[in-house]
Design an enzyme around this catalytic site. Structure first.
Site, short mmCIF file in Angstrom:
data_model
loop_
_atom_site.label_atom_id
_atom_site.label_comp_id
_atom_site.label_asym_id
_atom_site.label_seq_id
_atom_site.Cartn_x
_atom_site.Cartn_y
_atom_site.Cartn_z
N ASP A 445 29.66 -42.83 -7.55
CA ASP A 445 29.50 -41.39 -7.73
C ASP A 445 30.73 -40.87 -8.46
OD1 ASP A 445 29.29 -38.63 -7.51
OD2 ASP A 445 28.50 -38.67 -5.47
N HIS A 446 30.54 -40.38 -9.69
CA HIS A 446 31.68 -39.97 -10.50
C HIS A 446 32.35 -38.71 -9.95
CE1 HIS A 446 34.13 -40.65 -13.92
NE2 HIS A 446 33.22 -41.27 -14.64
N ARG A 447 31.73 -38.06 -8.97
CA ARG A 447 32.37 -36.88 -8.37
C ARG A 447 33.51 -37.27 -7.43
NH1 ARG A 447 27.14 -34.22 -5.73
NH2 ARG A 447 26.97 -36.43 -5.12
N CYS A 449 35.48 -40.02 -7.64
CA CYS A 449 36.60 -40.70 -8.28
C CYS A 449 36.33 -40.83 -9.77
CB CYS A 449 36.87 -42.07 -7.67
SG CYS A 449 35.56 -43.28 -7.99
#
Length: 475
Positions: A445-447, A449
Site C-alpha cells: 500500500d503506497h499510502r 510507505c
C-alpha cells in the site's frame, strides 16, 4: 404443556450477514438436547455446525439445503417442556409461543461467538403449505394467559439429508440442475462424489443432444408432395448456440470477490520484485531436517522458513505491518504480526492466520501452518481462524509459476508472493553456475510507505534467502 420457541440463525461473527444451509442434522419430530448441533451451514469464512440452545422436540424447519438465510432469520422451532415426542406438534403452521425472558436454553448458540439467550418477544412464524389437515395441539406460554395453537404437518417436504459432504459437489449439481436425490453414490456408504455428478451431467447432455438431432431430422415426404429444389446453405465454422452459464458469486467465491474488489478500489498498490538465489536456504533446510533425525519431530518446510524471514523483516520495517483508517486519515501500525498464508481448497482460496507469528520460531510456525492447512482441507476452519491477519504470505510457486503481482488482502498493507524454486543459470562468485532461483514479489500500500521502504523490506528478505546466516543477527 409444551412451549414452542423459535431459534434464529445466530450471528456467526466477523461481520457475516448470511449463511448457506449445507445439511440438516435433525428432522421434524426429532428430540434434541441443549447445545446439540441441528444444522451445518457454510459461510463466506468456513463451514460450521450450529447448536440449538433449546432442548425439546423439533416442530418446524425453515430453509432447504442449498438455500441462503440471513442472520436473524428463523432456523427451526422447538417445543420445550413436552413430556414426550407426541406431546409436541411437529407442524410449521400457526404461531410460535413467545420466548421467555429467563430463557430455557444454554444461550451458547455457537461456541466462541458470545451469543446470549434470546430476548423476550412474540414472533409469528410464516405459514407453510401442508397437504394434510392440521391437528391442533394446545401449547401454553408462561408469560401469557392465553394458549397458542400449533398445527401438525410436514415442513418443506424433506425426507432426509442427501449423502453429500463436499459443497463443491452440491454447487456443481445446482449449476447443472442435477437432482442429487436421484443419484446413487459410488463412495463409502453411498456417498455421492464429484465423479457421480459429472457422470449425470454427461448423461443429461447426451440425452439433450439426441433429442435435438431427432427434432432436426426432416419429415418423410409422401408421393403426393412436390419436391422443391432448395439452395444449399453453407455455414463456415457454425456451431450450435450455447447458453451462457451464470454462477452466483456467493459463499467463499463471493467473499473473495468482494475483498479483492475492495482492495483494488481502495488501496493504491504497487509491486516490486527480485530474483534470489535460494540454494543456501534449501541447503540450510536440509541440514535442519537431517539434524532432527528420523523421529525428531515434523520437518521444517520452506514456507515456514520464509514466514520466519517475513517476521524478522517486519520487525525492521514495521510500516508494512499496518493498516489505514480511511475515516480518520490515519496509518495504524499494529503491535503484533498475525501472519496469513494463502491456501487453495475445494471451497476456494482461503487465508488462515498464524497468530502472534513474531513470537514463534520456524518450527512453531511450521507446525501451526500444517495444523491450519489440514483444517482448511477438511473445511473445519472457524471464522476467527480466517480473520485478523496483518500481513500475508502467498506461495503461488506450488502452481508451477515463477511470478505474479499479488492483490493485497484488505485491510492489510502488504503481501509477499513467492514463485517456484527451480534450477536456473546464475552467476555465482563470478562464474556461471546452476543454482536454485526463486522470484519474490512484494505488493504494498503506497499510502503507508514509499518505494524505499518496500525495496528495503524485499531486499532484506532476499538477503536472508540467499544467506540464511543473516537471520542470526535478529534471532
Amino acid at each position: 404443556m409444551a412451549q414452542v420457541l423459535e431459534f434464529k440463525l445466530p450471528d456467526l461473527g466477523e461481520g457475516l450477514t448470511e449463511a448457506e444451509i449445507v445439511r440438516w442434522l435433525v428432522e421434524v419430530g426429532d428430540v434434541v438436547a441443549v447445545d446439540q448441533p441441528v444444522v451445518e451451514v457454510e459461510t463466506a469464512k468456513a463451514m460450521v455446525e450450529v447448536p440449538c440452545p433449546y432442548g425439546g422436540v423439533v416442530t418446524a424447519r425453515f430453509g432447504e439445503e442449498g438455500s441462503e438465510l440471513p442472520v436473524g432469520a428463523p432456523l427451526l422451532t422447538v417445543a420445550v417442556g413436552a413430556t414426550d415426542a407426541s406431546s409436541a406438534s411437529p407442524g410449521g403452521d400457526g404461531a410460535a409461543a413467545e420466548e421467555p425472558s429467563g430463557g430455557s436454553g444454554s444461550g451458547n448458540v455457537l461456541v466462541g461467538y458470545g451469543t446470549g439467550a434470546p430476548a423476550a418477544r412474540r414472533r409469528r412464524i410464516r405459514p407453510e403449505r401442508n397437504t394434510a389437515p392440521a391437528a391442533p395441539a394446545v401449547v401454553s406460554a408462561p408469560s401469557r394467559p392465553a394458549p397458542v395453537a400449533v398445527a401438525v404437518g410436514e415442513v418443506n417436504g424433506r425426507q432426509g439429508p442427501v449423502a453429500v459432504v463436499s459443497p463443491l459437489v452440491r454447487r456443481l449439481a445446482r449449476q447443472h440442475e442435477i437432482d442429487l436425490r436421484g443419484l446413487t453414490g459410488s463412495g463409502p456408504e453411498g456417498l455421492i462424489l464429484r465423479a457421480d455428478v459429472d457422470s449425470a451431467i454427461r448423461q443429461t447432455g447426451q440425452a439433450t443432444e439426441a433429442a435435438a438431432r431427432t427434432a432436426a431430422q426432416p419429415a418423410t415426404r409422401t408421393a403426393a408432395e412436390p419436391v422443391v429444389a432448395e439452395t444449399p446453405t453453407v455455414q463456415v465454422g457454425a456451431a450450435a448456440p450455447a447458453t451462457a452459464e451464470r454462477i452466483p458469486l456467493r459463499g467463499v467465491r463471493g467473499a473473495v470477490a468482494d475483498k479483492l474488489s475492495r482492495s483494488r478500489s481502495e488501496i493504491p498498490d504497487a509491486t516490486c520484485w527480485v530474483d534470489a538465489d535460494a540454494t543456501e536456504l534449501m541447503a540450510a533446510r536440509a541440514a535442519m531436517n537431517a539434524a532432527s533425525g528420523p523421529s525428531g519431530g515434523p520437518k521444517v518446510s520452506v514456507l515456514a522458513l520464509l514466514a520466519r524471514v517475513c517476521t524478522a523483516a517486519l520487525a525492521r520495517y514495521p510500516e508494512l505491518n499496518s493498516t489505514v483508517d480511511t475515516a480518520a486519515r490515519e496509518i495504524v501500525r499494529l503491535p503484533g504480526v498475525h501472519l496469513g498464508f494463502a491456501a487453495q481448497t475445494e471451497r476456494g482460496l482461503v487465508v488462515p492466520v498464524v497468530r502472534d507469528a513474531h513470537t514463534r520460531n520456524a518450527e512453531s510456525i511450521g507446525a501451526e501452518i500444517a495444523r491450519l492447512t489440514e483444517l482448511a482441507r477438511t473445511g473445519k476452519l472457524s471464522p476467527a481462524q480466517l480473520t485478523g491477519g496483518t500481513f500475508t504470505l502467498n506461495n503461488y510457486g506450488v502452481f508451477g509459476v515463477d511470478g505474479s503481482t499479488p492483490i493485497i488482502n484488505h485491510p492489510e498493507a502488504a503481501m509477499l508472493g513467492v514463485g517456484r524454486i527451480m534450477p536456473k543459470p546464475w552467476v555465482h562468485h563470478g562464474e556461471l553456475a546452476v543454482r536454485q532461483v526463486v522470484q519474490l514479489s512484494l505488493t504494498f500500500d503506497h499510502r503507508v510507505c514509499d518505494g524505499g521502504t518496500a525495496g528495503g523490506f524485499l531486499r532484506y528478505v532476499a538477503d536472508c534467502v540467499e544467506q540464511p546466516a543473516v537471520l542470526l543477527r535478529t534471532l
